[in-house]
Design a protein around this motif. Structure first.
Motif, PDB file in Angstrom:
ATOM      1  N   LYS A  11       0.835  -1.208   0.000  1.00 46.58           N
ATOM      2  CA  LYS A  11       0.000   0.000   0.000  1.00 46.58           C
ATOM      3  C   LYS A  11       0.869   1.257   0.000  1.00 46.58           C
ATOM      4  N   GLN A  12       1.961   1.234   0.761  1.00 49.11           N
ATOM      5  CA  GLN A  12       2.876   2.372   0.772  1.00 49.11           C
ATOM      6  C   GLN A  12       3.472   2.586  -0.614  1.00 49.11           C
ATOM      7  N   ASN A  13       3.862   1.507  -1.267  1.00 53.07           N
ATOM      8  CA  ASN A  13       4.419   1.615  -2.615  1.00 53.07           C
ATOM      9  C   ASN A  13       3.391   2.156  -3.601  1.00 53.07           C
ATOM     10  N   LEU A  14       2.142   1.754  -3.455  1.00 56.78           N
ATOM     11  CA  LEU A  14       1.087   2.267  -4.325  1.00 56.78           C
ATOM     12  C   LEU A  14       0.888   3.770  -4.118  1.00 56.78           C
ATOM     13  N   VAL A  15       0.857   4.211  -2.859  1.00 58.88           N
ATOM     14  CA  VAL A  15       0.697   5.638  -2.566  1.00 58.88           C
ATOM     15  C   VAL A  15       1.875   6.420  -3.128  1.00 58.88           C
ATOM     16  N   ARG A  16       3.079   5.934  -2.893  1.00 59.43           N
ATOM     17  CA  ARG A  16       4.285   6.598  -3.407  1.00 59.43           C
ATOM     18  C   ARG A  16       4.233   6.697  -4.936  1.00 59.43           C
ATOM     19  N   ASN A  17       3.811   5.629  -5.588  1.00 59.34           N
ATOM     20  CA  ASN A  17       3.724   5.586  -7.049  1.00 59.34           C
ATOM     21  C   ASN A  17       2.670   6.585  -7.562  1.00 59.34           C
ATOM     22  N   ILE A  18       1.527   6.650  -6.917  1.00 62.73           N
ATOM     23  CA  ILE A  18       0.466   7.591  -7.305  1.00 62.73           C
ATOM     24  C   ILE A  18       0.977   9.024  -7.185  1.00 62.73           C
ATOM     25  N   LEU A  19       1.619   9.355  -6.067  1.00 64.76           N
ATOM     26  CA  LEU A  19       2.132  10.711  -5.873  1.00 64.76           C
ATOM     27  C   LEU A  19       3.229  11.052  -6.882  1.00 64.76           C
ATOM     28  N   SER A  20       4.006  10.056  -7.278  1.00 64.62           N
ATOM     29  CA  SER A  20       5.107  10.323  -8.215  1.00 64.62           C
ATOM     30  C   SER A  20       4.609  10.604  -9.633  1.00 64.62           C
ATOM     31  N   LYS A  21       3.397  10.200  -9.938  1.00 68.37           N
ATOM     32  CA  LYS A  21       2.871  10.350 -11.298  1.00 68.37           C
ATOM     33  C   LYS A  21       2.012  11.600 -11.486  1.00 68.37           C
ATOM     34  N   THR A  22       1.879  12.427 -10.476  1.00 64.68           N
ATOM     35  CA  THR A  22       1.044  13.616 -10.601  1.00 64.68           C
ATOM     36  C   THR A  22       1.902  14.878 -10.601  1.00 64.68           C
ATOM     37  N   SER A  27      -5.005  15.230  -2.218  1.00 66.46           N
ATOM     38  CA  SER A  27      -5.595  15.013  -0.894  1.00 66.46           C
ATOM     39  C   SER A  27      -5.668  13.507  -0.644  1.00 66.46           C
ATOM     40  N   ALA A  28      -5.946  13.116   0.584  1.00 64.81           N
ATOM     41  CA  ALA A  28      -6.097  11.690   0.902  1.00 64.81           C
ATOM     42  C   ALA A  28      -7.227  11.082   0.065  1.00 64.81           C
ATOM     43  N   GLU A  29      -8.300  11.845  -0.126  1.00 63.45           N
ATOM     44  CA  GLU A  29      -9.429  11.358  -0.932  1.00 63.45           C
ATOM     45  C   GLU A  29      -9.011  11.138  -2.384  1.00 63.45           C
ATOM     46  N   ASP A  30      -8.195  12.050  -2.936  1.00 65.75           N
ATOM     47  CA  ASP A  30      -7.696  11.889  -4.305  1.00 65.75           C
ATOM     48  C   ASP A  30      -6.885  10.603  -4.425  1.00 65.75           C
ATOM     49  N   ILE A  31      -6.063  10.344  -3.426  1.00 67.90           N
ATOM     50  CA  ILE A  31      -5.209   9.152  -3.435  1.00 67.90           C
ATOM     51  C   ILE A  31      -6.066   7.895  -3.349  1.00 67.90           C
ATOM     52  N   ILE A  32      -7.085   7.901  -2.500  1.00 68.95           N
ATOM     53  CA  ILE A  32      -7.987   6.747  -2.376  1.00 68.95           C
ATOM     54  C   ILE A  32      -8.640   6.440  -3.720  1.00 68.95           C
ATOM     55  N   HIS A  33      -9.111   7.473  -4.419  1.00 67.79           N
ATOM     56  CA  HIS A  33      -9.762   7.272  -5.723  1.00 67.79           C
ATOM     57  C   HIS A  33      -8.794   6.756  -6.776  1.00 67.79           C
ATOM     58  N   ALA A  34      -7.513   7.061  -6.631  1.00 72.76           N
ATOM     59  CA  ALA A  34      -6.514   6.610  -7.602  1.00 72.76           C
ATOM     60  C   ALA A  34      -5.961   5.217  -7.284  1.00 72.76           C
ATOM     61  N   LYS A  38      -8.847  -1.538  -2.884  1.00 66.89           N
ATOM     62  CA  LYS A  38      -9.645  -0.859  -1.870  1.00 66.89           C
ATOM     63  C   LYS A  38      -8.800  -0.652  -0.607  1.00 66.89           C
ATOM     64  N   VAL A  39      -8.697   0.596  -0.179  1.00 65.79           N
ATOM     65  CA  VAL A  39      -7.938   0.955   1.017  1.00 65.79           C
ATOM     66  C   VAL A  39      -8.756   1.997   1.759  1.00 65.79           C
ATOM     67  N   ASN A  40      -8.871   1.837   3.083  1.00 64.23           N
ATOM     68  CA  ASN A  40      -9.672   2.819   3.816  1.00 64.23           C
ATOM     69  C   ASN A  40      -8.884   4.096   4.091  1.00 64.23           C
ATOM     70  N   LYS A  41      -9.614   5.151   4.373  1.00 64.39           N
ATOM     71  CA  LYS A  41      -9.026   6.477   4.550  1.00 64.39           C
ATOM     72  C   LYS A  41      -8.031   6.512   5.709  1.00 64.39           C
ATOM     73  N   THR A  42      -8.327   5.811   6.785  1.00 63.51           N
ATOM     74  CA  THR A  42      -7.431   5.787   7.943  1.00 63.51           C
ATOM     75  C   THR A  42      -6.061   5.236   7.559  1.00 63.51           C
ATOM     76  N   ILE A  44      -4.671   5.293   4.586  1.00 68.95           N
ATOM     77  CA  ILE A  44      -4.008   6.292   3.740  1.00 68.95           C
ATOM     78  C   ILE A  44      -3.401   7.387   4.611  1.00 68.95           C
ATOM     79  N   TYR A  45      -4.164   7.892   5.592  1.00 69.72           N
ATOM     80  CA  TYR A  45      -3.632   8.935   6.470  1.00 69.72           C
ATOM     81  C   TYR A  45      -2.438   8.434   7.275  1.00 69.72           C
TER      82      TYR A  45
END
Length: 128
Positions: A11-22, A27-34, A38-42, A44-45
């Motif tokens: 999940k950390q790698n997915l978040v890092r990858n999403i942020l690297s491509k923008t 926002s946390a909600e933007d990351i969840i949608h990308a 399925k990952v809960n908001k907590t 992600i935060y």
């Protein structure tokens, strides 16, 4: 069965990858949608907080009170002291890191623990 550490790392790698491509903050909600899973908001935060503690991401609070995150690129000695401007577009609502650096003054009798510079206006894409 996967261990908790492996799932969290995925999940950390997915978040890092999403942020690297923008090209803008998210926002946390933007990351969840990308997220492709399925990952809960907590979760992600927690990941974003962990990244911020390690100096991997920084955030700016937008006009709406939401935190917007970006991967760090030479944030400097103190991770919480960011000397660049963030621009929030009133039309498209994107918040972007700008290359302009600012001099942060020493304030006699005060200890600066965090800085956030947000400029609000209309971006070049929305002006057209």
């Amino acid at each position: 069965m996967e261990s908790k550490k492996t799932r969290n790392t995925e999940k950390q790698n997915l978040v890092r990858n999403i942020l690297s491509k923008t090209e803008h903050t998210m926002s946390a909600e933007d990351i969840i949608h990308a997220m492709p899973i399925k990952v809960n908001k907590t979760t992600i935060y927690r990941i974003l907080d962990r990244f911020a503690e390690k100096g991997e991401v920084h955030f700016i609070t937008g006009k709406n009170g939401k935190a917007y995150y970006a991967l760090c690129d030479n944030c400097g000695v103190s991770h919480k002291i960011h000397n660049h401007i963030h621009f929030e577009c009133q039309e498209c609502k994107e918040v972007t890191c700008q290359p302009n650096t600012l001099h942060i003054p020493n304030l006699e009798g005060f200890t600066i623990q965090e800085t956030q510079f947000l400029v609000i206006g209309i971006c070049n894409k929305c002006k057209k």
